[in-house]
Each structure stands twice: as C-alpha cells, then as structure tokens.
Design an enzyme around this catalytic site. Sequence first.
Site, PDB file in Angstrom:
ATOM      1  CE  LYS A  57      -4.229   9.619 -24.782  1.00 32.76           C
ATOM      2  NZ  LYS A  57      -4.883   9.770 -23.695  1.00 32.76           N
ATOM      3  CE1 TYR A 116      -4.261   1.624   0.644  1.00 34.70           C
ATOM      4  CE2 TYR A 116      -2.706   3.434   1.412  1.00 34.70           C
ATOM      5  CZ  TYR A 116      -3.963   2.921   1.008  1.00 34.70           C
ATOM      6  OH  TYR A 116      -4.936   3.975   0.873  1.00 34.70           O
ATOM      7  CG  PHE A 160      -7.567  15.905 -25.096  1.00 35.80           C
ATOM      8  CD1 PHE A 160      -7.599  15.417 -26.439  1.00 35.80           C
ATOM      9  CD2 PHE A 160      -8.070  15.165 -24.104  1.00 35.80           C
ATOM     10  CE1 PHE A 160      -8.414  14.192 -26.734  1.00 35.80           C
ATOM     11  CE2 PHE A 160      -8.695  13.944 -24.321  1.00 35.80           C
ATOM     12  CZ  PHE A 160      -8.962  13.381 -25.717  1.00 35.80           C
ATOM     13  CG  ASP A 161     -12.226  15.402 -25.439  1.00 36.81           C
ATOM     14  OD1 ASP A 161     -11.349  14.931 -25.134  1.00 36.81           O
ATOM     15  OD2 ASP A 161     -12.942  14.416 -25.812  1.00 36.81           O
ATOM     16  CG  HIS A 186     -17.137  13.289 -28.012  1.00 36.00           C
ATOM     17  ND1 HIS A 186     -16.979  14.168 -26.879  1.00 36.00           N
ATOM     18  CD2 HIS A 186     -15.863  12.425 -27.794  1.00 36.00           C
ATOM     19  CE1 HIS A 186     -15.951  14.110 -26.255  1.00 36.00           C
ATOM     20  NE2 HIS A 186     -15.385  12.942 -26.827  1.00 36.00           N
ATOM     21  CG  ASP A 192      -2.021  17.207 -21.954  1.00 30.72           C
ATOM     22  OD1 ASP A 192      -1.437  15.875 -22.052  1.00 30.72           O
ATOM     23  OD2 ASP A 192      -3.144  17.376 -22.271  1.00 30.72           O
ATOM     24  CB  ALA A 215      -0.999  12.690 -23.569  1.00 30.73           C
TER      25      ALA A 215
HETATM   26  N1  F0G Z   1      -4.331  15.183 -22.706  1.00 29.94           N
HETATM   27  C1  F0G Z   1      -4.407  14.712 -24.330  1.00 29.94           C
HETATM   28  C2  F0G Z   1      -3.449  15.510 -25.024  1.00 29.94           C
HETATM   29  C3  F0G Z   1      -5.071  13.520 -24.559  1.00 29.94           C
HETATM   30  O1  F0G Z   1      -5.090  13.285 -26.025  1.00 29.94           O
HETATM   31  C4  F0G Z   1      -5.737  12.921 -23.818  1.00 29.94           C
HETATM   32  C5  F0G Z   1      -6.512  11.690 -23.946  1.00 29.94           C
HETATM   33  C6  F0G Z   1      -5.740  13.146 -22.364  1.00 29.94           C
HETATM   34  C7  F0G Z   1      -5.044  14.426 -22.073  1.00 29.94           C
HETATM   35  C8  F0G Z   1      -6.555  12.390 -21.296  1.00 29.94           C
HETATM   36  O2  F0G Z   1      -6.056  11.300 -20.805  1.00 29.94           O
HETATM   37  O3  F0G Z   1      -7.831   9.590 -21.688  1.00 29.94           O
HETATM   38  O4  F0G Z   1      -5.585   8.979 -19.954  1.00 29.94           O
HETATM   39  O5  F0G Z   1      -7.673  10.504 -19.325  1.00 29.94           O
HETATM   40  N2  F0G Z   1      -6.774  11.324 -25.212  1.00 29.94           N
HETATM   41  C9  F0G Z   1      -7.581  10.190 -25.788  1.00 29.94           C
HETATM   42  C10 F0G Z   1      -7.427  10.197 -27.334  1.00 29.94           C
HETATM   43  C11 F0G Z   1      -8.592   9.625 -24.960  1.00 29.94           C
HETATM   44  O6  F0G Z   1      -8.370   9.399 -27.829  1.00 29.94           O
HETATM   45  O7  F0G Z   1      -7.005  10.870 -27.803  1.00 29.94           O
HETATM   46  P1  F0G Z   1      -6.891   9.928 -20.502  1.00 29.94           P
END
Ligand code: F0G
Length: 459
Positions: free
Chosen positions: A258, A72, A124-125, A450, A215, A217
């Site tokens: 990613k 833990y 990102f969304d 979406h 960010d 990713a």
């Molecule tokens: N930032 C970026 C640039 C992303 O592309 C994503 C996720 C996230 C943050 C959020 O990360 O999914 O681990 O919570 N992108 C995916 C996509 C979902 O299909 O582009 P997460």
Amino acid sequence: MNLPFAECYKIKMVESLRKSTRGDREKWIKEARYNVFNLRSNQVFIDLLTDSGTGAMSDKQWSEMMLGDESYAGASSYYKMKDAIREIMGFEYFLPTHQGRAAENVLFSVLIKEGDLVPGNSHFDTTKGHIEFRKALAVDCTVDEAYDTSVNHPFKGNIDIDKLAGVLKKNPVEKIPMIIITATCNTPGGQPVSLQNIKDVRSVADKFGVRVIIDAARFAENAYFIKTREAAYKDKSIHEIVLEMFSYADAVTMSSKKDAIVNMGGFLAFREEELFKQASVYNILFEGYITYGGMSGRDMNALAQGLHEGTEFDYLDSRIRQVGYLGKKLDEYGIPMQQPYGGHAIFVDAQRFLPNVPREEFQAQKLVVELYLEGGVRAVEIGTLMADRDPVTRENRYPKLELLRLTIPRRVYTKNHMDYTAACLKNIYDRRDSITRGLRIVNEATILRHFTVELEPIG
Ligand code: F0G
C-alpha cells in the site's frame, strides 16, 4: 479561480486495457461463480478490487530494482530498507516479510496464545484471521460514528477509549498481548485515526502495561488526514507527523503493497530488541533469513525508495484528492456512501443503495456483480461475505456496514476512469428499484471465505 489539483507526476509507460460487451461479462461472471476474485484480469476494464500491490512504481523505484543486492545475508538492500524505516518511522529493528499478513503471522506467533483478547479498531480481515486461527478473539473498539455512513466525523478510525478501557479492566492483563491500531482503518472505509487518539490509546495501554502495535499499511495516508483535519498538526510536515504517530507504538506490521507503493513486500518494525529477537526465530522459520525474509534485494530497494515517495506531501495530496474526486461525483448523483471519503477508496453503502435486496442475500456482493456487468469495473465486497461465520456458532456474522469498496490503485488511473466508474454506478442507482434479489452461497471455505466463495443468483 482556484486551481484544480493535478497529479505531481507524468506517464512514461502505459498498459492496454481491454473493453468487453455486456454479453461477454454475463458469461465471464457466471463462469467466475459470481465471485470477482475468480475473474481473469483481462476480463476487467477498470480494476478497483484493491490498492494492494497494484500501484505504479516510479522511474526511481525501477532504477533501484537494478541496484538490488541479492546476497543471502547482509545485502546492501537490507540496509537501505533499514535506513528508510529508521529515518521515516523511527524504528531501530526490523524484519522483512513477503507481505503484511506474513508480518502478522510472525508477530502473532510470538505474542498471541489461545484464549487471548486483542482489542483494536476494526481489525483487517487477515489480522482477524490470524488472531482467530490462534483461537484468540479480536475485540472491536472502534468509535460508534464509524458505523453510521451518513455521519461526517473526521476520524472515524478512532478507538473508543471507554470501550478499550472496559476490555482492559474486565480481563486479566496476561490475556491481552497487544492493542492493534489500524491507521488508516480499512474496514469501515479507509478512515483515519487522530494523533490525539493514538496518544490516548498509548496512555491507557501504559496504565495496564499492554503493548501497542500499529497496522501501518496506510500510515502515510493517515498522516495526511492528521495534517489536513487535526488543527494542532496543520503546520507539521508529514515526516514529523509520521514520526510522532509511531513514537507511541511498540511495533508495527506493514503491508508495503500500500503506502510503500511496491507490488509485493512487507515488514515488521520494533522498538525493543528482545521482541525483535523472538520474532526473528519465526521469521527464519516462515519467511527467510532475517536480512531478506521473503523479499528479493531488488524489491527491498524499491520498497525503501517507495517509503520516501509515499510520504511526500504533494504525492499524498494528489492521491487523496483523486479518491475525493470520485467521491464528489458519486455525491452529485446522490449515491449513498461512507462520509467523509476514505484515503484509499470510496465505500458505497449497499444497504442504502439496494434496500430491496434482503441482507441474507449479500447486498454488497450483489452490487459488486451489477457494477461489473454494467461497465467491467471490478470492485470488492466489504460486508457479510467478508465478515465470515462466527468461529464458534458457525452462523453468518452480519457486520454493521454492508459496503462496496472502490479501491483506487496508486498513480494508475486517470480522472476519466473515475468519471466512467461513477457513471456506471449512476446507471445502476437509477434502476435500483428493479433490483430485488441477491445471491446465495453454493460453496465456501472455513476461513477467509470471500476469496474463494462460489455463489449463484437468486430468482
Ligand atoms: N492490514 C491492512 C489494514 C490491510 O488493508 C491489509 C491488506 C493487510 C493488513 C494485509 O496485508 O495483503 O500485504 O498481506 N489489505 C488488502 C486490501 C488485501 O485489499 O485491502 P497483505
């Protein structure tokens, strides 16, 4: 002759894919309410919905899974991850989270309050969702070139420094808790941010005393583009470039699904101890204790190994050239798409592909549905559906681009899968004049619609 690229790995295990008939797919997409998120994966032949968590782990990553320490508190897996983050990204402090949006949730809980402004490059969304959920505003400062798919600019993810400085000058600094640089920038097409641009953002931020968050990713893909497109960095290693990129950031949010090539996981990394301490409180509340934060020990081990593999030049070269191979095929067929090709995906320009479908009828989603019907290939819409409604007026927001994204999972599909996908799109392109009507919404959620939206065909 010049030798073609070839993957720097071979296949040890395979997973079967199921083929289907057009009749099957017509039935399934109707049952899915014309939303490909509602399809079952065995109704899909080639799955290009996302590159998130869909990569193939290596034998070394699977070996690391067996060595996971599930204590833990204070697990060795936590320290393995800490060492990898320090070595590769140069951050002393970190918090594991279950995925990228969880990292956003924790960090924004500390930094963002109602009425704030968060400038960045096409957030990102989920990032935008977490900002708007806190009744703050994401301000898009991406360079204008990003929004013309026919313009070939090497760094379409760049932040327009004048736009950024304008936002910082016009608003009280207490209202701007951070600038977010998304590298690569997913929304306009997996487009990279140059190191010069990251440096310029840092110096503007310093002038106003604002934090810079990356960010991260797809940070490794971004570093590959810096090495291959930014002259000053052509002789630097990916590791040197990555360290320099992050040296200009105060903190990062990371979706490890990613570029760390794991199926689940994320983290926050910080330069300041104080911010780490403040975020730890929310991490414990939302994610878990600070040495596991939503991740099992085995997953932290695989993530640490994935960070090393994901930043190897040879891996990145075959990854990005595979995406480019698909892009070239589509180019040969005359299919309009975002140029240059993105790091993780090819973004087809649905406005130019289906000009007869009215914009209010979700052109890109229509193309997603057509592609699925044509050959069982699942892509994703990055357009009006994803752009959601304006949080204040509740009107549909029409983004500058209406895109279909063909997202390539890491180390998963072969060249034949790319050829098959390109052929499906060519067939649709050949009959594009006959496609004149799109889709209408039957049901939608109030935020991030979406994922769950229900649609029906018009006409
Ligand atoms: N930032 C970026 C640039 C992303 O592309 C994503 C996720 C996230 C943050 C959020 O990360 O999914 O681990 O919570 N992108 C995916 C996509 C979902 O299909 O582009 P997460």
